[in-house]
Scaffold this motif. Structure first.
Motif, PDB file in Angstrom:
ATOM      1  N   ARG A  87      36.736  50.921  30.585  1.00 31.35           N
ATOM      2  CA  ARG A  87      35.992  52.147  30.922  1.00 31.35           C
ATOM      3  C   ARG A  87      34.516  51.861  31.175  1.00 31.35           C
ATOM      4  N   LYS A  88      33.931  50.955  30.397  1.00 33.67           N
ATOM      5  CA  LYS A  88      32.508  50.663  30.523  1.00 33.67           C
ATOM      6  C   LYS A  88      32.192  49.733  31.699  1.00 33.67           C
ATOM      7  N   LEU A  89      33.172  48.935  32.134  1.00 37.98           N
ATOM      8  CA  LEU A  89      32.924  47.904  33.145  1.00 37.98           C
ATOM      9  C   LEU A  89      33.897  47.994  34.324  1.00 37.98           C
ATOM     10  N   PRO A  90      34.097  49.172  34.889  1.00 34.86           N
ATOM     11  CA  PRO A  90      35.114  49.296  35.943  1.00 34.86           C
ATOM     12  C   PRO A  90      34.796  48.521  37.218  1.00 34.86           C
ATOM     13  N   GLU A  91      33.533  48.270  37.469  1.00 36.82           N
ATOM     14  CA  GLU A  91      33.166  47.601  38.723  1.00 36.82           C
ATOM     15  C   GLU A  91      33.133  46.079  38.606  1.00 36.82           C
ATOM     16  N   TYR A  92      33.493  45.555  37.449  1.00 35.82           N
ATOM     17  CA  TYR A  92      33.474  44.108  37.238  1.00 35.82           C
ATOM     18  C   TYR A  92      34.890  43.553  37.147  1.00 35.82           C
ATOM     19  N   ASP A  93      35.014  42.269  37.425  1.00 35.61           N
ATOM     20  CA  ASP A  93      36.289  41.564  37.340  1.00 35.61           C
ATOM     21  C   ASP A  93      36.503  41.139  35.890  1.00 35.61           C
ATOM     22  N   LEU A  94      37.169  41.991  35.119  1.00 33.83           N
ATOM     23  CA  LEU A  94      37.379  41.766  33.687  1.00 33.83           C
ATOM     24  C   LEU A  94      38.701  41.041  33.488  1.00 33.83           C
ATOM     25  N   ASN A  95      38.632  39.864  32.860  1.00 29.15           N
ATOM     26  CA  ASN A  95      39.798  39.016  32.655  1.00 29.15           C
ATOM     27  C   ASN A  95      40.062  38.853  31.165  1.00 29.15           C
ATOM     28  N   TRP A  96      41.347  38.906  30.804  1.00 28.83           N
ATOM     29  CA  TRP A  96      41.734  38.834  29.398  1.00 28.83           C
ATOM     30  C   TRP A  96      42.477  37.554  29.091  1.00 28.83           C
ATOM     31  N   ILE A  97      42.137  36.974  27.954  1.00 31.50           N
ATOM     32  CA  ILE A  97      42.893  35.853  27.417  1.00 31.50           C
ATOM     33  C   ILE A  97      43.685  36.442  26.250  1.00 31.50           C
ATOM     34  N   ARG A  98      44.996  36.519  26.420  1.00 30.44           N
ATOM     35  CA  ARG A  98      45.842  37.152  25.410  1.00 30.44           C
ATOM     36  C   ARG A  98      46.757  36.165  24.694  1.00 30.44           C
ATOM     37  N   GLU A  99      46.827  34.962  25.213  1.00 32.78           N
ATOM     38  CA  GLU A  99      47.649  33.919  24.601  1.00 32.78           C
ATOM     39  C   GLU A  99      46.775  32.694  24.372  1.00 32.78           C
ATOM     40  N   PRO A 100      47.012  31.957  23.296  1.00 35.45           N
ATOM     41  CA  PRO A 100      46.214  30.748  23.048  1.00 35.45           C
ATOM     42  C   PRO A 100      46.341  29.744  24.203  1.00 35.45           C
ATOM     43  N   ILE A 111      35.234  40.907  22.167  1.00 34.21           N
ATOM     44  CA  ILE A 111      35.993  42.136  22.407  1.00 34.21           C
ATOM     45  C   ILE A 111      35.410  43.336  21.659  1.00 34.21           C
ATOM     46  N   ASP A 112      34.690  43.079  20.569  1.00 37.75           N
ATOM     47  CA  ASP A 112      34.148  44.195  19.779  1.00 37.75           C
ATOM     48  C   ASP A 112      32.689  44.514  20.102  1.00 37.75           C
ATOM     49  N   ILE A 113      32.223  44.102  21.263  1.00 35.33           N
ATOM     50  CA  ILE A 113      30.853  44.387  21.694  1.00 35.33           C
ATOM     51  C   ILE A 113      30.708  45.889  21.972  1.00 35.33           C
ATOM     52  N   LEU A 114      29.562  46.432  21.602  1.00 32.64           N
ATOM     53  CA  LEU A 114      29.249  47.814  21.951  1.00 32.64           C
ATOM     54  C   LEU A 114      28.249  47.788  23.095  1.00 32.64           C
ATOM     55  N   LEU A 115      28.592  48.411  24.184  1.00 32.45           N
ATOM     56  CA  LEU A 115      27.729  48.424  25.366  1.00 32.45           C
ATOM     57  C   LEU A 115      26.973  49.745  25.401  1.00 32.45           C
ATOM     58  N   VAL A 116      25.667  49.679  25.118  1.00 30.80           N
ATOM     59  CA  VAL A 116      24.832  50.876  25.049  1.00 30.80           C
ATOM     60  C   VAL A 116      23.567  50.677  25.881  1.00 30.80           C
ATOM     61  N   ASN A 117      22.852  51.753  26.099  1.00 28.70           N
ATOM     62  CA  ASN A 117      21.591  51.761  26.854  1.00 28.70           C
ATOM     63  C   ASN A 117      21.802  51.146  28.232  1.00 28.70           C
TER      64      ASN A 117
END
Length: 90
Positions: A22-35, A63-69
């Protein structure tokens, strides 16, 4: 810019991924879900990203970063190939 985050295990639920999406819709967000390697524990798998052969800036976030301001300034910071930039303490 590619942004990478790790969610391995069950400490953090899918709501953390949803928040970042929700906070970063315009970025290419990639997830590492497996070791990447069975000898590497949980969040430390994010270090693998630095060895990828990518021709664009990358940002590795917790993953627990709060994006504010004005948080988008973080992703617009000018960086050159081969540079490593870290955010000051939290």
């Amino acid at each position: 810019m590619k942004i990478f985050a790790v969610r391995i295990g069950n400490k953090y639920g899918p709501e953390y991924e949803d928040y970042l999406k929700r906070k970063l819709p315009e970025y290419d967000l990639n997830w590492i879900r497996e070791p990447i390697n069975s000898k590497i524990q949980l969040q430390w798998n994010k270090m693998h990203v630095m060895s990828l052969d990518l021709n664009e800036p990358i940002c590795i976030i917790d993953i627990d970063i709060l994006l504010v301001n004005d948080y988008k300034k973080l992703f617009e910071y000018p960086i050159e190939r081969g540079e490593f930039v870290a955010m000051p303490g939290w």
